[in-house]
Design a protein around this motif. Structure first.
Motif, PDB file in Angstrom:
ATOM      1  N   LYS A 181       1.934   2.620   2.587  1.00 39.65           N
ATOM      2  CA  LYS A 181       1.474   3.386   3.583  1.00 39.65           C
ATOM      3  C   LYS A 181       1.974   2.411   4.958  1.00 39.65           C
ATOM      4  O   LYS A 181       1.740   1.261   4.954  1.00 39.65           O
ATOM      5  N   THR A 235       0.736  -1.353  -0.053  1.00 42.97           N
ATOM      6  CA  THR A 235       0.024  -0.193  -0.123  1.00 42.97           C
ATOM      7  C   THR A 235       0.810   1.361   0.084  1.00 42.97           C
ATOM      8  O   THR A 235       0.319   2.477  -0.115  1.00 42.97           O
ATOM      9  N   ASP A 277     -10.995   5.307   5.105  1.00 43.28           N
ATOM     10  CA  ASP A 277     -10.099   5.896   3.977  1.00 43.28           C
ATOM     11  C   ASP A 277      -8.805   4.742   3.568  1.00 43.28           C
ATOM     12  O   ASP A 277      -9.008   4.324   2.245  1.00 43.28           O
ATOM     13  N   ARG A 278      -8.700   3.587   4.464  1.00 42.30           N
ATOM     14  CA  ARG A 278      -7.903   2.375   3.886  1.00 42.30           C
ATOM     15  C   ARG A 278      -8.862   1.578   3.185  1.00 42.30           C
ATOM     16  O   ARG A 278      -8.241   1.316   2.102  1.00 42.30           O
ATOM     17  N   SER A 301      -6.113  11.494  -2.270  1.00 44.12           N
ATOM     18  CA  SER A 301      -6.167  12.126  -0.878  1.00 44.12           C
ATOM     19  C   SER A 301      -4.855  12.799  -0.486  1.00 44.12           C
ATOM     20  O   SER A 301      -4.792  13.878   0.375  1.00 44.12           O
ATOM     21  N   ARG A 302      -3.674  12.529  -1.028  1.00 44.63           N
ATOM     22  CA  ARG A 302      -2.548  13.165  -0.694  1.00 44.63           C
ATOM     23  C   ARG A 302      -2.680  14.620  -1.342  1.00 44.63           C
ATOM     24  O   ARG A 302      -2.362  15.519  -0.800  1.00 44.63           O
ATOM     25  N   PHE A 356      -9.022   3.278  -0.414  1.00 42.78           N
ATOM     26  CA  PHE A 356      -7.975   3.067  -1.282  1.00 42.78           C
ATOM     27  C   PHE A 356      -7.990   1.611  -1.595  1.00 42.78           C
ATOM     28  O   PHE A 356      -7.406   1.439  -2.449  1.00 42.78           O
ATOM     29  N   LEU A 375      -4.984   7.126  -3.276  1.00 44.29           N
ATOM     30  CA  LEU A 375      -3.909   7.425  -2.320  1.00 44.29           C
ATOM     31  C   LEU A 375      -3.504   8.890  -2.747  1.00 44.29           C
ATOM     32  O   LEU A 375      -3.146   9.731  -2.117  1.00 44.29           O
TER      33      LEU A 375
END
Ligand SMILES: Nc1ncnc2c1ncn2[C@@H]1O[C@H](COP(=O)(O)OP(=O)(O)OP(=O)(O)O)[C@@H](O)[C@H]1O
Length: 370
Positions: free
Chosen positions: A50, A48, A136-137, A150-151, A140, A147
């Motif tokens: 993340k 991911t 959010d996860r 949202s960034r 994604f 991803l």
């Protein structure tokens, strides 16, 4: 999709490791504090980009090391691709087949993971940020483009908040509002779509787990999306809200409306589960959320995501643990489980499971008979 092997360098307490994964379950066994979660976190990070437990990339390299690297070979249909991610000087670089990836979206083709950790058990009772993070996860996992989206939103929000804090002229702050509203509306629309898909699955799984005793519901209903309007209308409404709230936001020094301030509501028999759910009901709700998410991905992706389960069995009561184990045993995709006590896994691991023992960040294959 199948993860064939995993190679780590200087990742948390793991100086160097190679782990070959089984076609179904791979079980990492070890006492507390040896590196079980760290391995799981490495897989999550690889898939991911993340980190699982922190938002700081700088926490990932082993103490005293300048950077860290995780690499894994994924079988994707008829091809095998090597995915890699490296952290150096607090920033990450992703690789596919040894080549640097410039656009994050290029990285995620065909790879998907869902993690279930003891921290997830706080989802129901914890603060709204935990449910937002889960949401959010999940978005994604379903829409990898989220991803980057949202960034972009987080960046625009940060700039606007900085101007608000510095007491910049209103016209200057307003210059950020149109792009922020557009990016925010995109996030809201993605979340709405995901919740539309997830909610019925969650309800069905919960009813099944509780033999019809529990009636749950998920609710994501930001005011700007009332009436089931589309993304463009959400952006227009968000822009209006930003403008209306601007004088007050300037006093407070932050932006008070937008997807960063929304959360996911979890209901039990029509009431907020956060206020009323018992311990056992909370566990059932979380289990239903996770299984619902896996089922949804399975259907939409056409394959089961790789599941990462971090010693969850020791945190669940006996009944929920048995339900989880029998669900896992019924799946034919890959699962990476960590445990201090393999007995707790019951039949979840299956006869073809591969076992590893971990001590102080070192992994060794374990003969099942030993
Ligand atoms: N960046 C780092 N460098 C070195 N060690 C680290 C780093 N980050 C965490 N650790 C250490 O790694 C060790 C193992 O952590 P991990 O969370 O993987 O344990 P675990 O085996 O999952 O244990 P538990 O069963 O208690 O959850 C801990 O002692 C932790 O302090």
């Amino acid at each position: 999709m199948r993860l064939l092997d995993l190679r780590l360098r200087d990742f948390r307490n793991i100086e160097a490791a190679r782990v070959d994964l089984g076609p179904r379950a791979t079980v990492v066994v070890g006492p507390n504090g040896q590196g079980k979660t760290n391995l799981l976190e490495a897989v999550y990070f690889l898939a991911t980009l993340k980190p699982l437990r922190t938002s700081r990339l700088s926490e990932l390299p082993r103490f005293g090391a300048k950077g860290c690297k995780v690499e894994g070979s994924f079988e994707l249909g008829a091809t095998t691709r090597v995915f890699g991610v490296e952290v150096a000087d607090g920033s990450r670089q992703a690789f596919v087949d040894g080549k640097k990836v410039r656009e994050l979206e290029d990285y995620f083709g065909g790879v998907s993971v869902v993690a279930f950790t003891p921290d997830d058990l706080a989802l129901v009772k914890g603060g709204p940020e935990l449910r937002r993070r889960f949401l959010d996860r999940a978005v994604f996992n379903r829409f990898p483009g989220y991803l980057g989206e949202s960034r972009d939103y987080a960046r625009a929000l940060k700039s606007r908040n900085r101007l608000l804090r510095e007491g910049a002229r209103l016209e200057l702050v307003e210059a950020f509002d149109a792009p922020l509203a557009r990016q925010g509306a995109r996030l809201v629309a993605r979340r709405l779509r995901l919740v539309d898909e997830l909610a019925p699955r969650f309800e069905t799984v919960l009813a099944g787990l509780s033999r019809g005793q529990l009636e749950g519901a998920l609710r994501y209903a930001p005011k700007v999306a009332e009436g089931g309007v589309g993304e463009e209308e959400i952006a227009a409404r968000l822009l209006e809200e930003l403008s209306t709230r601007l004088p007050r936001d300037r006093e407070r020094g932050y932006t008070s409306v937008g997807p960063h301030a929304d959360t996911l509501g979890i209901k039990l028999a029509g009431r907020p589960a956060r206020a009323y759910a018992s311990q056992g009901q909370q566990r059932a709700l979380v289990l239903a959320l996770k299984i619902g998410e896996i089922e949804n991905l399975r259907e939409s992706l056409g394959y089961q995501p790789l599941l990462l389960l971090d010693d969850v069995s020791s945190e669940l009561d006996r009944e929920r643990n048995e339900q989880l184990c029998s669900y896992l045993a019924s799946l034919d995709g890959q699962v990476l489980l960590t445990t201090t006590d393999p007995e707790l896994l019951g039949g979840a691991a299956g006869p073809d499971a591969r076992f590893y023992a971990v001590r102080e960040g070192t992994f060794a294959p374990l003969d099942r008979a030993s």
